[in-house]
Design a protein around this motif. Structure first.
Motif, PDB file in Angstrom:
ATOM      1  N   GLU A 190      -8.706  -8.406 -11.516  1.00  0.00           N
ATOM      2  CA  GLU A 190      -9.457  -8.082 -10.298  1.00  0.00           C
ATOM      3  C   GLU A 190      -9.258  -9.144  -9.214  1.00  0.00           C
ATOM      4  OE1 GLU A 190     -11.133  -5.321  -9.725  1.00  0.00           O
ATOM      5  OE2 GLU A 190     -11.135  -4.420 -11.726  1.00  0.00           O
ATOM      6  N   SER A 191      -9.039 -10.395  -9.657  1.00  0.00           N
ATOM      7  CA  SER A 191      -8.917 -11.469  -8.666  1.00  0.00           C
ATOM      8  C   SER A 191      -7.651 -11.321  -7.812  1.00  0.00           C
ATOM      9  CB  SER A 191      -8.911 -12.829  -9.366  1.00  0.00           C
ATOM     10  OG  SER A 191      -7.704 -12.978 -10.091  1.00  0.00           O
ATOM     11  N   SER A 192      -6.713 -10.490  -8.308  1.00  0.00           N
ATOM     12  CA  SER A 192      -5.464 -10.331  -7.559  1.00  0.00           C
ATOM     13  C   SER A 192      -5.542  -9.176  -6.544  1.00  0.00           C
ATOM     14  CB  SER A 192      -4.299 -10.085  -8.521  1.00  0.00           C
ATOM     15  OG  SER A 192      -4.414  -8.785  -9.081  1.00  0.00           O
ATOM     16  N   LEU A 193      -6.653  -8.428  -6.595  1.00  0.00           N
ATOM     17  CA  LEU A 193      -6.765  -7.254  -5.720  1.00  0.00           C
ATOM     18  C   LEU A 193      -7.488  -7.612  -4.426  1.00  0.00           C
ATOM     19  CD1 LEU A 193      -7.883  -4.579  -8.370  1.00  0.00           C
ATOM     20  CD2 LEU A 193      -5.617  -4.807  -7.343  1.00  0.00           C
ATOM     21  N   ALA A 194      -6.839  -7.308  -3.323  1.00  0.00           N
ATOM     22  CA  ALA A 194      -7.483  -7.565  -2.025  1.00  0.00           C
ATOM     23  C   ALA A 194      -8.155  -6.276  -1.561  1.00  0.00           C
ATOM     24  CB  ALA A 194      -6.446  -8.007  -1.004  1.00  0.00           C
ATOM     25  N   PRO A 195      -9.404  -6.356  -1.096  1.00  0.00           N
ATOM     26  CA  PRO A 195     -10.051  -5.123  -0.621  1.00  0.00           C
ATOM     27  C   PRO A 195      -9.377  -4.597   0.651  1.00  0.00           C
ATOM     28  CG  PRO A 195     -11.431  -7.057  -0.174  1.00  0.00           C
ATOM     29  CD  PRO A 195     -10.248  -7.542  -0.961  1.00  0.00           C
ATOM     30  N   HIS A 196      -9.423  -3.281   0.836  1.00  0.00           N
ATOM     31  CA  HIS A 196      -8.853  -2.682   2.046  1.00  0.00           C
ATOM     32  C   HIS A 196      -9.739  -3.070   3.233  1.00  0.00           C
ATOM     33  CE1 HIS A 196      -7.570   0.428   4.894  1.00  0.00           C
ATOM     34  NE2 HIS A 196      -6.486   0.553   4.152  1.00  0.00           N
ATOM     35  N   PRO A 197      -9.127  -3.437   4.367  1.00  0.00           N
ATOM     36  CA  PRO A 197      -9.966  -3.805   5.530  1.00  0.00           C
ATOM     37  C   PRO A 197     -10.884  -2.660   5.955  1.00  0.00           C
ATOM     38  CG  PRO A 197      -7.637  -4.266   5.930  1.00  0.00           C
ATOM     39  CD  PRO A 197      -7.697  -3.492   4.661  1.00  0.00           C
ATOM     40  N   LYS A 198     -12.052  -3.025   6.450  1.00  0.00           N
ATOM     41  CA  LYS A 198     -13.001  -2.027   6.975  1.00  0.00           C
ATOM     42  C   LYS A 198     -12.798  -1.903   8.476  1.00  0.00           C
ATOM     43  CE  LYS A 198     -17.027  -2.415   3.955  1.00  0.00           C
ATOM     44  NZ  LYS A 198     -18.458  -2.581   3.871  1.00  0.00           N
ATOM     45  N   GLY A 254       0.845  -1.189   0.000  1.00  0.00           N
ATOM     46  CA  GLY A 254       0.000   0.000   0.000  1.00  0.00           C
ATOM     47  C   GLY A 254       0.876   1.233   0.000  1.00  0.00           C
ATOM     48  N   PRO A 255       0.274   2.392  -0.294  1.00  0.00           N
ATOM     49  CA  PRO A 255       1.088   3.616  -0.317  1.00  0.00           C
ATOM     50  C   PRO A 255       1.685   3.931   1.056  1.00  0.00           C
ATOM     51  CG  PRO A 255      -1.256   4.110  -0.603  1.00  0.00           C
ATOM     52  CD  PRO A 255      -1.123   2.622  -0.633  1.00  0.00           C
ATOM     53  N   ASP A 256       2.825   4.626   1.040  1.00  0.00           N
ATOM     54  CA  ASP A 256       3.480   5.009   2.289  1.00  0.00           C
ATOM     55  C   ASP A 256       2.607   6.013   3.045  1.00  0.00           C
ATOM     56  OD1 ASP A 256       5.538   3.431   1.423  1.00  0.00           O
ATOM     57  OD2 ASP A 256       6.814   5.105   0.763  1.00  0.00           O
ATOM     58  N   LEU A 257       2.623   5.873   4.363  1.00  0.00           N
ATOM     59  CA  LEU A 257       1.779   6.760   5.177  1.00  0.00           C
ATOM     60  C   LEU A 257       2.597   7.616   6.150  1.00  0.00           C
ATOM     61  CD1 LEU A 257      -1.238   4.391   6.031  1.00  0.00           C
ATOM     62  CD2 LEU A 257      -1.132   6.197   4.323  1.00  0.00           C
ATOM     63  N   SER A 302      -3.677   3.296 -14.012  1.00  0.00           N
ATOM     64  CA  SER A 302      -2.476   2.967 -13.229  1.00  0.00           C
ATOM     65  C   SER A 302      -2.249   3.924 -12.064  1.00  0.00           C
ATOM     66  CB  SER A 302      -1.239   2.944 -14.125  1.00  0.00           C
ATOM     67  OG  SER A 302      -0.987   4.230 -14.632  1.00  0.00           O
ATOM     68  N   GLY A 303      -2.915   5.069 -12.094  1.00  0.00           N
ATOM     69  CA  GLY A 303      -2.776   6.033 -10.999  1.00  0.00           C
ATOM     70  C   GLY A 303      -4.076   6.124 -10.221  1.00  0.00           C
ATOM     71  N   PRO A 304      -4.039   6.719  -9.025  1.00  0.00           N
ATOM     72  CA  PRO A 304      -5.272   6.854  -8.244  1.00  0.00           C
ATOM     73  C   PRO A 304      -6.304   7.725  -8.948  1.00  0.00           C
ATOM     74  CG  PRO A 304      -3.432   8.008  -7.200  1.00  0.00           C
ATOM     75  CD  PRO A 304      -2.860   7.226  -8.329  1.00  0.00           C
ATOM     76  N   GLU A 305      -7.588   7.432  -8.681  1.00  0.00           N
ATOM     77  CA  GLU A 305      -8.637   8.241  -9.308  1.00  0.00           C
ATOM     78  C   GLU A 305      -8.626   9.643  -8.695  1.00  0.00           C
ATOM     79  OE1 GLU A 305     -11.366   9.386  -7.639  1.00  0.00           O
ATOM     80  OE2 GLU A 305     -11.392   8.201  -5.814  1.00  0.00           O
ATOM     81  N   MET A 306      -8.987  10.623  -9.509  1.00  0.00           N
ATOM     82  CA  MET A 306      -8.938  12.006  -9.053  1.00  0.00           C
ATOM     83  C   MET A 306     -10.335  12.565  -8.753  1.00  0.00           C
ATOM     84  SD  MET A 306      -5.852  13.211  -8.797  1.00  0.00           S
ATOM     85  CE  MET A 306      -5.206  11.678  -8.181  1.00  0.00           C
ATOM     86  N   ILE A 356      -9.527   3.297  -4.609  1.00  0.00           N
ATOM     87  CA  ILE A 356      -8.934   4.565  -5.077  1.00  0.00           C
ATOM     88  C   ILE A 356      -8.012   4.305  -6.269  1.00  0.00           C
ATOM     89  CG2 ILE A 356      -7.348   6.428  -4.419  1.00  0.00           C
ATOM     90  CD1 ILE A 356      -8.323   5.958  -1.507  1.00  0.00           C
ATOM     91  N   ARG A 357      -7.308   3.193  -6.202  1.00  0.00           N
ATOM     92  CA  ARG A 357      -6.362   2.831  -7.262  1.00  0.00           C
ATOM     93  C   ARG A 357      -6.955   1.673  -8.053  1.00  0.00           C
ATOM     94  NH1 ARG A 357      -1.329   4.987  -5.281  1.00  0.00           N
ATOM     95  NH2 ARG A 357      -1.917   6.147  -3.434  1.00  0.00           N
ATOM     96  N   PRO A 358      -7.484   1.974  -9.245  1.00  0.00           N
ATOM     97  CA  PRO A 358      -8.198   0.933 -10.004  1.00  0.00           C
ATOM     98  C   PRO A 358      -7.353  -0.310 -10.267  1.00  0.00           C
ATOM     99  CG  PRO A 358      -8.476   3.081 -11.035  1.00  0.00           C
ATOM    100  CD  PRO A 358      -7.455   3.258  -9.951  1.00  0.00           C
ATOM    101  N   ALA A 359      -6.036  -0.129 -10.405  1.00  0.00           N
ATOM    102  CA  ALA A 359      -5.179  -1.292 -10.670  1.00  0.00           C
ATOM    103  C   ALA A 359      -4.347  -1.651  -9.440  1.00  0.00           C
ATOM    104  CB  ALA A 359      -4.268  -1.007 -11.859  1.00  0.00           C
ATOM    105  N   GLY A 360      -4.770  -1.162  -8.287  1.00  0.00           N
ATOM    106  CA  GLY A 360      -4.094  -1.547  -7.046  1.00  0.00           C
ATOM    107  C   GLY A 360      -2.729  -0.907  -6.900  1.00  0.00           C
ATOM    108  N   GLU A 361      -2.023  -1.380  -5.895  1.00  0.00           N
ATOM    109  CA  GLU A 361      -0.676  -0.884  -5.584  1.00  0.00           C
ATOM    110  C   GLU A 361       0.215  -2.128  -5.411  1.00  0.00           C
ATOM    111  OE1 GLU A 361       0.353   2.363  -4.508  1.00  0.00           O
ATOM    112  OE2 GLU A 361       2.304   1.702  -3.814  1.00  0.00           O
ATOM    113  N   PHE A 362       1.023  -2.408  -6.324  1.00  0.00           N
ATOM    114  CA  PHE A 362       1.485  -1.577  -7.378  1.00  0.00           C
ATOM    115  C   PHE A 362       0.877  -2.085  -8.706  1.00  0.00           C
ATOM    116  CE2 PHE A 362       5.490  -2.545  -9.934  1.00  0.00           C
ATOM    117  CZ  PHE A 362       5.473  -1.424 -10.724  1.00  0.00           C
ATOM    118  N   TYR A 363       0.485  -1.191  -9.619  1.00  0.00           N
ATOM    119  CA  TYR A 363      -0.338  -1.571 -10.772  1.00  0.00           C
ATOM    120  C   TYR A 363       0.239  -2.754 -11.564  1.00  0.00           C
ATOM    121  CZ  TYR A 363       2.794   0.150 -14.396  1.00  0.00           C
ATOM    122  OH  TYR A 363       3.855   0.284 -15.239  1.00  0.00           O
TER     123      TYR A 363
END
Lengths: 231, 131
Positions: A102-110, A55-58, A172-176, A80-87
């Motif tokens: 899509e099967s490789s993308l894990a949803p962010h925990p709630k 995930g992106p650095d915080l 490849s970049g976050p949605e704006m 936020i990032r349609p192709a995840g991190e890292f695309y």
């Protein structure tokens, strides 16, 4: 007091505050975020690290995000990032163009509201000690959306990697579309100006953009989320 | 030639061929190794538009007004001089009157990396005088 004594006290205070900053990451972040996000400035900026991070650095989150958005998003994290991190790890050849796997993308925990508020509060304490983000850089001058769109889509080509409208634009970049709610304007300005300074090695180029154009692009991106809200 | 000699001859031929193959394999591998860093750079920065298969069909290309260059196209790439390839990587598409959608990567790559990428592109397209 002698000047050198001032300097010595100043230096020791500075060193102490830096050490605390690195060591004292709030516990809620250690338990909820640390497995995927860098909460302190990473020692390595290698390509390998870029490929390995989940995930992106915080470590500069307090200068990046709007707290109200964090609280809401952490409870209901929309992508936020349609192709995840890292695309690159989440795209594959399609019938013609590459597609997101899509099967490789894990949803962010709630998070529950209480945890989301605690995490947001803690994230806002992670501030950038290196002046990566230019405070007060954005002058908040409104730009006509048609002019902003021309810069974003045509003159600067931001739309190649970022979508300004959901479902339309680069992946490849976050949605704006929601960036204005998500991000502090000074962060948007500083990141466009030099993404490599803030996020070394990231797959966004450093372009030669004048202050006037940075103001226009930042203003356009900030206004996009207001436009989304009206829908 | 009697049968004993014939067997020896075929053994010798086989050994010769195996030796030749054994000699050729490391040579080919060494040649690919020299592109290892450039390939990593390409995968990190270029595939978003130019595609996993280096054919211009990157995940971003769907909505782009100008199709990214197909780097596997020997004809199209072969016509571009090395100096232009290097210029475009460093300064962006506008440097060669091409699309603004190809950004300038000179702020990200060192000159050496740009040169490595240019050489790698020749390797991908199997074209050009500098391949």
């Amino acid at each position: 007091m002698k000047p050198y004594l001032f300097a010595a006290i100043g230096a020791s205070f500075f060193a102490t505050s830096l050490a605390v900053h690195a060591a004292d990451v709030p516990a809620v972040l250690q338990s909820k975020c640390a497995s995927c996000h860098a909460l302190t400035k990473p020692e390595s900026n290698s390509l390998d690290r870029l490929w390995e991070r989940k995930g992106p650095d915080l470590h500069y989150a307090g200068n990046k995000f709007n707290k109200e958005w964090l609280v809401e998003w952490l409870q209901d994290p929309a992508k936020i990032r349609p192709a995840g991190e890292f695309y690159r790890k989440h795209v594959k050849p399609g019938t013609k163009e590459d597609v997101v796997d899509e099967s490789s993308l894990a949803p962010h925990p709630k998070l529950a509201r209480k945890d989301a508020e605690a995490a947001a509060n803690a994230l806002m304490t992670l501030t950038d000690p290196d002046g990566l983000i230019e405070k007060g850089a954005f002058k908040d001058q409104k730009v006509a959306m048609s002019m902003g769109a021309m810069y974003f889509n045509k003159l600067r080509g931001c739309a190649a990697c970022h979508s300004a409208v959901p479902g339309k634009g680069g992946l490849s970049g976050p949605e704006m579309a929601t960036a204005g709610k998500r991000l502090q304007p000074d962060f948007i300005y500083s990141y466009i100006k030099d993404p490599q300074k803030i996020d070394k090695g990231v797959w966004m180029p450093k372009l030669d953009i004048s202050d006037a154009d940075l103001q226009k692009l930042t203003s356009y991106i900030v206004q996009l989320s207001a436009k989304e809200d009206k829908k | 030639m009697n049968s004993r000699n014939s067997i020896s001859f075929s053994w010798l031929t086989s050994i010769g061929l195996i030796s030749l193959l054994a000699f050729m394999e490391p040579a080919a591998a060494a040649s690919d190794d020299s592109f290892e860093h450039a390939e990593r750079l390409y995968d990190t920065y270029c595939t978003q538009c130019h595609g996993v298969n280096r054919d211009g069909n990157g995940v971003n290309s769907v909505f782009m007004s100008v199709q990214p260059r197909d780097h596997s196209d020997a004809k199209g790439m072969g016509d571009i001089p090395n100096s232009e390839i290097i210029d475009v990587i460093k300064k962006g598409g506008l440097a060669a009157n091409k699309s603004v959608l190809m950004p300038a990567w000179g702020g990200v790559f060192s000159d050496e990396e740009v040169n490595q990428l240019a050489a790698y592109l020749r390797h991908v397209c199997k074209c050009g005088s500098d391949q």
